[in-house]
Enzyme design. Structure first.
Site, short mmCIF file in Angstrom:
data_model
loop_
_atom_site.label_atom_id
_atom_site.label_comp_id
_atom_site.label_asym_id
_atom_site.label_seq_id
_atom_site.Cartn_x
_atom_site.Cartn_y
_atom_site.Cartn_z
N PHE A 11 29.57 14.50 61.95
CA PHE A 11 28.42 14.11 62.77
C PHE A 11 27.93 12.69 62.51
CE2 PHE A 11 26.10 15.23 58.90
CZ PHE A 11 25.09 14.26 58.88
N GLU A 42 30.00 19.28 66.73
CA GLU A 42 29.17 19.99 67.71
C GLU A 42 27.72 19.50 67.69
OE1 GLU A 42 30.54 21.02 64.98
OE2 GLU A 42 29.43 22.63 63.96
N SER A 99 33.34 17.06 55.27
CA SER A 99 33.04 17.42 53.87
C SER A 99 34.31 17.86 53.15
CB SER A 99 32.02 18.55 53.84
OG SER A 99 32.56 19.68 54.49
N CYS A 149 29.44 8.42 54.09
CA CYS A 149 30.33 8.73 52.97
C CYS A 149 30.49 7.52 52.05
CB CYS A 149 31.69 9.17 53.48
SG CYS A 149 32.55 7.85 54.31
#
Ligand code: NAD
Length: 497
Positions: free
Chosen positions: A163, A190, A240, A295
């Site tokens: 996302f 989503e 992740s 990240c």
């Protein structure tokens, strides 16, 4: 499909259209008719619905991609690249609008959303350069014998994305995969499906033939269907580490090429000779850009010896940040709860909360908010000291020596990024050579190796071989064909005789 409903370039809430699947050049609902709500995180209000796909939809998208493959593969590389040039131009013209929509679905500030789109455009530019870089190699390996390597498309490819960078991360994959002659099925997050929807429209307008790029929306079940589909030859995943492991193992079962980029816990090591303003400003920008949902965000600052003036400056700047303007919202209520839980737990275990973002919000506005937070005296064994928080929390760990700091960084299971802040070249080199991270920085808080360099971490931050961006990306989405050739016809056996 879409229009410019969002005319004012502001944070004001507007509902949006529903997001369907893009298969074979047409928008369609999921076969089951199922949808899921897409929330605007800044206002915590419904923007629209997204199609919720299962294996039947994945099969349809793969069939469309399969049908388009031979024609696209036969299109010369230079012609395929022309589509990317047009994509770049269209995205550049629509920068404000694309950034604005991204900001609304993700909650980033408009400026950071613009950065997301601009980084995506940079990835497209790299794809444009492939005709100049992507030729194979050839060599006479023996007397009269030549060996040549060509990079050939693998067929139908798939990408699963997170996302936090709704435009940039799909564009880590699409330019190289498409310019190489593959066809593609993308599964957006989503939580932020609209930026990918816009990308499909941009590629269509740029002249990409129908079926070359397809989008199936959904969640876990959709991803599982992509992993299990035997026609898909290569799959790239970004998200992740927990999900990266599942996807890596499952997709490999069907013999696909798989690269999965995972989570991170990035350490910034600050030593006493570091330049005060550069270091303090860089640490703040790294920790709170995109609300720490990156990240590459600084999650831990390791303060070596006495760097108190730098910490004081970081605290001062952080305390002066305006929520909603300098920093956007958090993606969903569960993330707010998770981030707050890390702060509570660290405080309970003895960390000092120097700046407290708990319970902060933009006045008079619902939405998912956590203010920028600084925790001091964190230890590496506290969850806030070793786990990925993925929020605007900077944990300060104190160390007596540089070696102790490096050992703390090395002990962490992740290995995406690490940086050293110093004015001494020898210290910088010593630290960089010892960090256990794939992307290192010297006086840089977000050491992203921008194109043409390839992005990818080490350890639990990446599963698989090679990186997804830069030329490594081109290698990943292609397979090398080696051709060894000898021409030794007798003179009198040719048509000339
Ligand atoms: P996520 O892992 O929850 O989701 C990523 C994708 O996987 C989404 O498309 C989602 O629909 C799908 N998914 C979720 N659960 C699944 C399951 N059980 N099985 C199959 N698919 C599943 O990640 P996120 O919350 O969207 O993004 C944040 C994470 O992404 C952070 O950990 C961050 O560090 C990481 N990230 C890494 C990089 C990198 O380059 N290393 C870049 C961006 C984000």
């Amino acid at each position: 499909m879409t229009d410019t409903i969002f005319t004012p370039r502001s944070y004001e809430f507007k509902p949006y259209v529903d997001c369907k699947n893009w298969i074979g050049g047409e928008w369609s609902d999921a076969a089951s008719g199922k949808t899921q709500t897409v929330m605007n995180p800044r206002h915590e209000k419904e923007m629209g619905k997204v199609a919720w796909s299962d294996a039947a939809d994945v099969d349809r998208a793969v069939a469309a991609a399969t049908a388009a493959f031979e024609g696209w593969k036969a299109t010369p590389l230079k012609e395929r690249a022309q589509v990317l040039y047009r994509v770049k131009n269209i995205m550049t013209e629509r920068l404000d609008e694309l950034a604005w929509l991204l900001s609304h679905e993700n909650g980033k500030t408009l400026a950071q959303a613009k950065g997301d789109v601009l980084k995506g455009i940079e990835c497209v530019e790299f794809g444009c350069s492939i005709p100049n870089l992507g030729q194979g190699e050839q060599l006479d390996v023996s007397r009269g014998i030549n060996c040549a390597v060509t990079h050939e498309p693998v067929g139908v490819c798939a990408g699963v994305v997170p996302f936090n960078f709704p435009t940039m991360v799909p564009l880590w994959m699409l330019p190289q995969a498409l310019v190489a002659g593959n066809t593609f099925v993308l599964k957006p997050s989503e939580q932020v499906p609209y930026s990918s929807m816009r990308l499909a429209e941009v590629f269509k307008e740029a002249g990409l033939p129908d079926g070359v790029l397809n989008i199936v929306n959904g969640g876990k079940e959709t991803v599982e269907a992509l992993c299990d589909n035997p026609t898909i030859q290569a799959l790239g995943f970004v998200g992740s580490t927990k999900v990266a492991r599942i996807v890596y193992a499952r997709a490999a079962q069907t013999g696909k090429k798989v690269v999965c980029l995972g989570g991170a816990k990035n350490h910034l090591v600050v030593v006493p000779d570091a330049e005060l303003k550069l270091t303090a400003d860089t640490v703040v920008a790294s920790a709170y850009g995109c609300s720490g949902q990156r990240c590459m965000a600084a999650s831990v600052m390791i303060a070596v010896g006495d760097v108190q003036p730098i910490i004081d400056s970081i605290v001062k700047t952080t305390s002066g940040m305006t929520l909603g303007e300098d920093m956007g919202s958090i993606i969903n209520p569960a993330s707010v709860e998770r981030i707050t839980g890390y702060i509570n737990e660290a405080e309970k275990r003895g960390a000092k909360v120097l700046v407290d973002g708990r319970g902060k919000s933009v006045a008079g506005q619902p939405g998912n908010w956590v203010g920028p937070t600084i925790l001091d005296n964190v230890s590496p064994d506290m969850p806030a000291g070793c786990e990925e928080i993925f929020g605007p929390v900077l944990s300060i760990i104190r160390a007596k020596t540089l070696d102790e700091a490096i050992a703390i960084e090395n002990d962490n299971v992740y290995g995406n990024a690490a940086a050293i802040f110093t004015t001494n070249g020898g210290v910088a080199r010593y630290a960089v050579e010892r960090f256990s991270a794939g992307m290192c920085g010297v006086n840089i808080g977000v050491p992203v190796p921008r194109e043409p360099f390839a992005f990818g971490g080490w350890n639990d931050s990446k599963l698989g071989t090679g990186d997804l961006t830069g030329f490594d990306g081109y290698r990943f989405w292609t397979r090398p064909r080696k051709v060894t050739t000898r021409w030794e016809m007798a003179k009198d056996s040719t048509w000339m005789s």
